[in-house]
Design a protein around this motif. Sequence first.
Motif, PDB file in Angstrom:
ATOM      1  N   THR A 181      -2.096   5.832   1.882  1.00  0.00           N
ATOM      2  CA  THR A 181      -3.077   4.847   2.335  1.00  0.00           C
ATOM      3  C   THR A 181      -2.686   4.291   3.702  1.00  0.00           C
ATOM      4  O   THR A 181      -3.533   4.109   4.584  1.00  0.00           O
ATOM      5  CB  THR A 181      -3.210   3.725   1.296  1.00  0.00           C
ATOM      6  N   THR A 226      -7.078   7.766  -1.529  1.00  0.00           N
ATOM      7  CA  THR A 226      -7.291   6.442  -0.953  1.00  0.00           C
ATOM      8  C   THR A 226      -8.785   6.147  -0.921  1.00  0.00           C
ATOM      9  O   THR A 226      -9.600   7.038  -0.665  1.00  0.00           O
ATOM     10  CB  THR A 226      -6.714   6.386   0.467  1.00  0.00           C
ATOM     11  N   ASN A 277      -3.974   1.877  -3.308  1.00  0.00           N
ATOM     12  CA  ASN A 277      -4.692   2.967  -2.652  1.00  0.00           C
ATOM     13  C   ASN A 277      -6.009   2.491  -2.033  1.00  0.00           C
ATOM     14  O   ASN A 277      -6.901   3.295  -1.778  1.00  0.00           O
ATOM     15  CB  ASN A 277      -4.988   4.085  -3.661  1.00  0.00           C
ATOM     16  N   SER A 317       0.831  -1.201   0.000  1.00  0.00           N
ATOM     17  CA  SER A 317       0.000   0.000   0.000  1.00  0.00           C
ATOM     18  C   SER A 317       0.864   1.248   0.000  1.00  0.00           C
ATOM     19  O   SER A 317       1.948   1.273   0.603  1.00  0.00           O
ATOM     20  CB  SER A 317      -0.913   0.009   1.232  1.00  0.00           C
TER      21      SER A 317
END
Length: 576
Positions: A223, A375, A417, A219
């Motif tokens: 995020t 995100t 995200n 990630s």
Amino acid sequence: MKKKRWLPSVLALSLALLVSGCGSNINTNSRLSSEKATESTSQSVTENSSQAETTTKQTAPEILEQVIVGNYMDFTSFGATVQAEDGKLSGGAKTDNKREGFKGKGYVTGMTSPSDWSVEFDLPQSQYYHAIIVIATEEKKKNAILVDGKRLSEFSTSGNGHFEIITVRNNFLEKGKHTVTLENADAKTDIDYVSIGASEDIANIKFRLTDPALSNKNSDENTKALYHYLCTSYGKSILLGQHDTVGTSAETDLVYKTTGKYPAIRFGDMMLQTASTDPAKQTELACAEKFAQDGGLIGYMWHWTAPMGKRGYYSTDTDFDITKAVTKENIALLPIEDIRKLEQEKKISPECLALVSDIDTISEKLAELGKKDITVLWRPLHEASNGYFWWGKDESSYKWLWNLLYQRQTQYHKLNNLIWVWSAQNASWYVGDSMCDIVSVDIYDEGNTSGNVNSLLFLQSIAKNKPVAISECGNLPSIQSIADEKAMWTYIGQWGGNFMMNEDGTLSERYNTKQELQIMYNNNLTVTRDKLPDAKKRLENYKKAREEKKKAAAATTTTAKPAETAKTSQTTKPNA
């Protein structure tokens, strides 16, 4: 289940009715179930794609923020059992002993009305209690426990003819005497005994997570920072979210006009992205981008229209059979061309190919948001276990599809995200900590303004180290009930459409009154968009916490070494 529809927006948008289906199937708590409404199914159509590019001037009221404090009681241990035959009997109620498995001298049978039987308890403290009733019926039967004539909770018997234990957890009861009865007591219902015991669940509720981390280790930093914020806020504050009509900001604007605050999270739906040429497809993403630019967070669900055959997302509206798509072929990381070839070679089914094609389409849309550092709280395949949707035909097929979706989106499309939100709503359907970041529930129980702490505790039992949320609700719980029950959800998402607006776009007060919304959006426990730390601040806080963790780990290692050395010197033999 309730089929819920979006209403036409008044912001120069022409919208047809959009039906989305949501309901729930958790535990035996009646607050998590709802009946199917008879509303038509269609899709949203918008003729004005500039909505997200312009900000409608809103006159927002200035409302004083309230300080909400939970009314906690000291826990007092208590437990008592009353045999049904020792209660008050009248009418047709009588004691019998023919059915096996009873305790005491017998059980009560032959009732013709709820007033024929009751038992009484004298409670020592105003606090939360568990209630247990042991009951037998020859057929499945819905019933409810009543305390002083008020429904405590609904339940259903199995109808197997044996005595079974029905437990209703965490109900707040005042100190003093209370009368317990059954709502649907009749001649086909046998009652053995009733117990009431003090509950420590609320007193012992915990929100501390142990080193929480996203399931996708790749990630992106933004995020990870957002997830860090959600996890550290868990149990301290609640983010408020609002579901918007597809392609508009109608509901979030109405919230602002009503409360003076915007929700912290705007929830949208990817439903048009794979099954429509509606221009709202792009307007929807533009609305999300605008809300994010203004400092808000973004969440998406996906009412996934069946990718082939009869189009629809309700299982009753499509002939698409997910079981035909399931394959043992490892297709998650293959290019679509290779997957088409497998279909041509009949190694996978057309249904399987169609699923992957739709996943790729949706992934492109989520990637667009990722490129703009947005995100997404991503909640696909929702409410699977209730069987309302084609992806919820059976547990095995559902888990196969979730795994395919997760692997393809995180590893093949490299969507870093996403914060993955699970809401299948049945413990056995849980996909596991390795493919989930937040667990959530949808609650539709009109008029219920409790904090729904039983639902929270249930989700915590499924995933002990994940934050839990209400992803959808028909009406918001009251903030005072939340405080009293310590039901500090990570976030709460209010459903939109006719759950928020009248046909003319004004506020509908059927589910939430104007005053209730104003209190919910203006207090010390809930987070609105203006209270959110911006992305830069979240990233700074995340990096700071990460460095502090590294330092703490290094310090622990350093202090451990002398002890290890001492231990070694004590056990080493001296030279001869």
